[in-house]
Every structure is written in structure tokens, then in C-alpha cells.
Design a protein around this motif. Structure first.
Motif, PDB file in Angstrom:
ATOM      1  N   ALA A  54       0.823 -34.390   4.245  1.00  0.00           N
ATOM      2  CA  ALA A  54       1.512 -34.363   5.306  1.00  0.00           C
ATOM      3  C   ALA A  54       2.229 -33.132   5.246  1.00  0.00           C
ATOM      4  CB  ALA A  54       2.390 -35.549   5.618  1.00  0.00           C
ATOM      5  N   ALA A  55       2.852 -32.699   4.050  1.00  0.00           N
ATOM      6  CA  ALA A  55       3.771 -31.567   3.728  1.00  0.00           C
ATOM      7  C   ALA A  55       3.194 -30.324   3.387  1.00  0.00           C
ATOM      8  CB  ALA A  55       5.033 -31.987   2.791  1.00  0.00           C
ATOM      9  N   ARG A  56       2.086 -30.476   2.938  1.00  0.00           N
ATOM     10  CA  ARG A  56       1.249 -29.324   2.293  1.00  0.00           C
ATOM     11  C   ARG A  56       1.962 -28.691   0.934  1.00  0.00           C
ATOM     12  NH1 ARG A  56      -0.783 -27.541   7.992  1.00  0.00           N
ATOM     13  NH2 ARG A  56      -2.780 -28.782   7.966  1.00  0.00           N
ATOM     14  N   ILE A  57       2.499 -29.660   0.254  1.00  0.00           N
ATOM     15  CA  ILE A  57       3.214 -29.245  -0.867  1.00  0.00           C
ATOM     16  C   ILE A  57       3.002 -30.636  -1.976  1.00  0.00           C
ATOM     17  CG2 ILE A  57       5.590 -29.835  -0.329  1.00  0.00           C
ATOM     18  CD1 ILE A  57       6.368 -27.239  -1.634  1.00  0.00           C
ATOM     19  N   ARG A  58       2.944 -30.425  -3.247  1.00  0.00           N
ATOM     20  CA  ARG A  58       2.971 -31.477  -3.978  1.00  0.00           C
ATOM     21  C   ARG A  58       4.308 -31.996  -4.156  1.00  0.00           C
ATOM     22  NH1 ARG A  58       1.678 -27.509  -7.220  1.00  0.00           N
ATOM     23  NH2 ARG A  58       3.268 -28.005  -8.752  1.00  0.00           N
ATOM     24  N   PRO A  59       4.091 -33.405  -4.232  1.00  0.00           N
ATOM     25  CA  PRO A  59       5.678 -33.931  -4.630  1.00  0.00           C
ATOM     26  C   PRO A  59       6.474 -33.593  -5.763  1.00  0.00           C
ATOM     27  CG  PRO A  59       4.024 -35.534  -3.618  1.00  0.00           C
ATOM     28  CD  PRO A  59       3.366 -34.364  -4.015  1.00  0.00           C
ATOM     29  N   SER A  60       5.463 -33.205  -6.773  1.00  0.00           N
ATOM     30  CA  SER A  60       6.168 -32.634  -7.940  1.00  0.00           C
ATOM     31  C   SER A  60       6.706 -31.252  -8.023  1.00  0.00           C
ATOM     32  CB  SER A  60       5.027 -32.919  -9.165  1.00  0.00           C
ATOM     33  OG  SER A  60       3.977 -32.185  -8.846  1.00  0.00           O
ATOM     34  N   HIS A  61       6.610 -30.528  -6.941  1.00  0.00           N
ATOM     35  CA  HIS A  61       6.925 -28.972  -6.748  1.00  0.00           C
ATOM     36  C   HIS A  61       8.401 -28.949  -6.851  1.00  0.00           C
ATOM     37  CE1 HIS A  61       7.586 -25.178  -5.424  1.00  0.00           C
ATOM     38  NE2 HIS A  61       6.352 -24.990  -5.557  1.00  0.00           N
ATOM     39  N   PRO A  62       8.999 -28.252  -7.451  1.00  0.00           N
ATOM     40  CA  PRO A  62      10.584 -28.147  -7.647  1.00  0.00           C
ATOM     41  C   PRO A  62      11.067 -28.021  -6.172  1.00  0.00           C
ATOM     42  CG  PRO A  62       9.765 -26.650  -9.428  1.00  0.00           C
ATOM     43  CD  PRO A  62       8.295 -27.176  -8.431  1.00  0.00           C
ATOM     44  N   ILE A  63      10.460 -27.523  -5.003  1.00  0.00           N
ATOM     45  CA  ILE A  63      11.297 -27.369  -3.892  1.00  0.00           C
ATOM     46  C   ILE A  63      11.465 -28.839  -3.619  1.00  0.00           C
ATOM     47  CG2 ILE A  63      10.991 -26.949  -1.510  1.00  0.00           C
ATOM     48  CD1 ILE A  63       9.617 -24.344  -2.535  1.00  0.00           C
ATOM     49  N   VAL A  64      10.478 -29.726  -3.448  1.00  0.00           N
ATOM     50  CA  VAL A  64      10.606 -31.185  -3.197  1.00  0.00           C
ATOM     51  C   VAL A  64      11.312 -32.002  -4.334  1.00  0.00           C
ATOM     52  CG1 VAL A  64       9.276 -33.290  -2.671  1.00  0.00           C
ATOM     53  CG2 VAL A  64       8.589 -30.930  -1.818  1.00  0.00           C
ATOM     54  N   SER A  65      11.248 -31.877  -5.706  1.00  0.00           N
ATOM     55  CA  SER A  65      11.675 -32.484  -6.691  1.00  0.00           C
ATOM     56  C   SER A  65      12.580 -31.626  -7.688  1.00  0.00           C
ATOM     57  CB  SER A  65      10.260 -33.007  -7.622  1.00  0.00           C
ATOM     58  OG  SER A  65       9.691 -33.994  -6.917  1.00  0.00           O
ATOM     59  N   PRO A  66      13.654 -31.166  -7.329  1.00  0.00           N
ATOM     60  CA  PRO A  66      14.422 -30.122  -8.368  1.00  0.00           C
ATOM     61  C   PRO A  66      14.357 -30.656  -9.879  1.00  0.00           C
ATOM     62  CG  PRO A  66      15.506 -30.926  -6.164  1.00  0.00           C
ATOM     63  CD  PRO A  66      14.315 -31.474  -6.367  1.00  0.00           C
ATOM     64  N   ILE A  67      14.283 -31.772 -10.035  1.00  0.00           N
ATOM     65  CA  ILE A  67      14.269 -32.129 -11.475  1.00  0.00           C
ATOM     66  C   ILE A  67      12.751 -31.673 -12.125  1.00  0.00           C
ATOM     67  CG2 ILE A  67      13.025 -34.427 -11.361  1.00  0.00           C
ATOM     68  CD1 ILE A  67      15.285 -35.327 -13.222  1.00  0.00           C
ATOM     69  N   MET A  68      12.057 -31.172 -11.657  1.00  0.00           N
ATOM     70  CA  MET A  68      10.728 -30.715 -12.156  1.00  0.00           C
ATOM     71  C   MET A  68      10.973 -29.196 -12.313  1.00  0.00           C
ATOM     72  SD  MET A  68       8.859 -33.366 -12.216  1.00  0.00           S
ATOM     73  CE  MET A  68       8.624 -34.995 -11.469  1.00  0.00           C
ATOM     74  N   GLY A  69      12.200 -28.601 -11.793  1.00  0.00           N
ATOM     75  CA  GLY A  69      12.039 -27.177 -12.193  1.00  0.00           C
ATOM     76  C   GLY A  69      13.002 -26.693 -13.246  1.00  0.00           C
ATOM     77  N   ASP A  70      13.525 -25.469 -13.137  1.00  0.00           N
ATOM     78  CA  ASP A  70      14.318 -24.928 -14.100  1.00  0.00           C
ATOM     79  C   ASP A  70      15.711 -25.250 -13.569  1.00  0.00           C
ATOM     80  OD1 ASP A  70      15.810 -23.473 -15.965  1.00  0.00           O
ATOM     81  OD2 ASP A  70      14.892 -21.580 -15.221  1.00  0.00           O
ATOM     82  N   LEU A  71      16.352 -25.857 -14.474  1.00  0.00           N
ATOM     83  CA  LEU A  71      17.845 -26.313 -14.141  1.00  0.00           C
ATOM     84  C   LEU A  71      18.947 -25.378 -14.958  1.00  0.00           C
ATOM     85  CD1 LEU A  71      17.417 -30.183 -13.682  1.00  0.00           C
ATOM     86  CD2 LEU A  71      17.195 -28.366 -11.858  1.00  0.00           C
ATOM     87  N   SER A  72      18.444 -24.411 -15.542  1.00  0.00           N
ATOM     88  CA  SER A  72      19.409 -23.453 -16.225  1.00  0.00           C
ATOM     89  C   SER A  72      20.188 -22.450 -15.250  1.00  0.00           C
ATOM     90  CB  SER A  72      18.509 -22.810 -17.113  1.00  0.00           C
ATOM     91  OG  SER A  72      17.644 -21.998 -16.693  1.00  0.00           O
ATOM     92  N   GLY A  73      21.264 -22.067 -15.361  1.00  0.00           N
ATOM     93  CA  GLY A  73      22.040 -21.230 -14.894  1.00  0.00           C
ATOM     94  C   GLY A  73      22.670 -21.795 -13.473  1.00  0.00           C
ATOM     95  N   LEU A  74      22.783 -23.038 -13.352  1.00  0.00           N
ATOM     96  CA  LEU A  74      23.471 -23.672 -12.222  1.00  0.00           C
ATOM     97  C   LEU A  74      24.855 -23.414 -12.137  1.00  0.00           C
ATOM     98  CD1 LEU A  74      21.466 -27.277 -12.200  1.00  0.00           C
ATOM     99  CD2 LEU A  74      20.915 -25.220 -10.787  1.00  0.00           C
ATOM    100  N   PRO A  75      25.440 -23.546 -10.940  1.00  0.00           N
ATOM    101  CA  PRO A  75      26.827 -23.383 -10.887  1.00  0.00           C
ATOM    102  C   PRO A  75      27.344 -24.769 -11.395  1.00  0.00           C
ATOM    103  CG  PRO A  75      26.128 -23.912  -8.645  1.00  0.00           C
ATOM    104  CD  PRO A  75      24.866 -23.609  -9.720  1.00  0.00           C
TER     105      PRO A  75
END
Length: 147
Positions: A54-75
Motif C-alpha cells: 500500500a505504501a510502497r515502502i518497507r515497514p522496516s525503512h527508517p522513514i516508517v520506523s525511525p528506530i531502524m535508522g541512525d539515531l546519532s546526532g539527535l537534538p
């Protein structure tokens, strides 16, 4: 330019639905239970596949699942969540991963509150307390807060 600070209220950070509190807190989450109940009847792999199609993006992609991405350098980030809501473990897992990546993230947990209870400001003392904590957090990081 990065933000001076960020606040997340009961965030959904894992589109793959792997947080144990989704099942554990199903009965105590009065806000999300009606929305999630029909989804829990669908096998997880079918739900994830349908979401992907439906979304044409994997549920594990960091756009959908930020926890799967790089969480360094956050404010500096403040997360507030209730211990009785389905997304509690999303918030906890995000905080832990962001801290492990060197980001300054704190989690404040309230007992027996519904999903995003601060929307009930002026009706619940806990909602007013949550906003007080948000204001204090923002002031600590130099963000102007209206009184």
C-alpha cells in the motif's frame, strides 16, 4: 539547522510492530485498542506485506520506523509515554537505542494514563504535569516557552 530540542508524545517508531507492549498493554490502552484490535486479527506477515504494498515502502525503512535508522546526532529529546499504552516499548526502545548512539534522549513514563494524555490539559492533573515537564525541558535547552 538542527532543532534546539525535540519532544515526542507516545511515539510510534517501529512500523514492524515488534514492541512487546503492543500485546502486553492491549487491554489497558483505551485510546489505541479500538484502532489496533482489527489489525491484531490479521497475521503479522500479511499485515506487514499489505503495508509494504500500500505504501510502497518497507515497514522496516527508517522513514516508517525511525528506530531502524541512525539515531546519532539527535537534538536533546524528551519522550513522554504511559506505562499502560501499547506504544510504551516503542518509546523505551527508541530511548535506549538513541542513548547508545550518543544522543541525549530522556523518557518520562506516567502510570495509568491513556495514549497521548497531555491532550487532556485542564482536565487531568497528569496532563498539566506533563506540560510543565515539557516546558522545563525546553527551558533547560534554551528554547523560549510562553507562560
Amino acid at each position: 539547522h538542527t532543532p534546539d530540542a525535540a519532544i515526542a508524545l507516545s511515539p510510534s517508531v517501529d512500523g514492524t510492530l515488534q514492541s512487546p507492549s503492543i500485546q502486553r498493554n492491549f487491554e489497558t490502552d483505551i485510546m489505541l485498542k479500538p484502532l489496533v484490535a482489527p489489525m491484531l486479527k490479521i497475521p503479522r506477515f500479511v499485515l506487514l506485506l499489505g503495508s509494504w504494498v500500500a505504501a510502497r515502502i518497507r515497514p522496516s525503512h527508517p522513514i516508517v520506523s525511525p528506530i531502524m535508522g541512525d539515531l546519532s546526532g539527535l537534538p536533546p529529546t524528551l519522550i513522554q509515554a504511559s506505562a499502560s499504552e501499547m506504544l510504551h516499548d516503542d518509546a523505551l526502545r527508541y530511548k535506549n537505542k538513541a542513548q547508545a548512539a550518543g544522543s541525549l534522549v530522556s523518557l518520562q513514563t506516567w502510570e495509568d494514563m491513556c495514549h497521548v494524555w497531555p491532550i487532556f490539559a485542564d482536565m487531568l492533573q497528569e496532563a498539566d504535569d506533563a506540560f510543565d515537564e515539557m516546558a522545563r525541558f525546553l527551558r533547560d535547552y534554551g528554547v523560549a516557552v510562553a507562560e
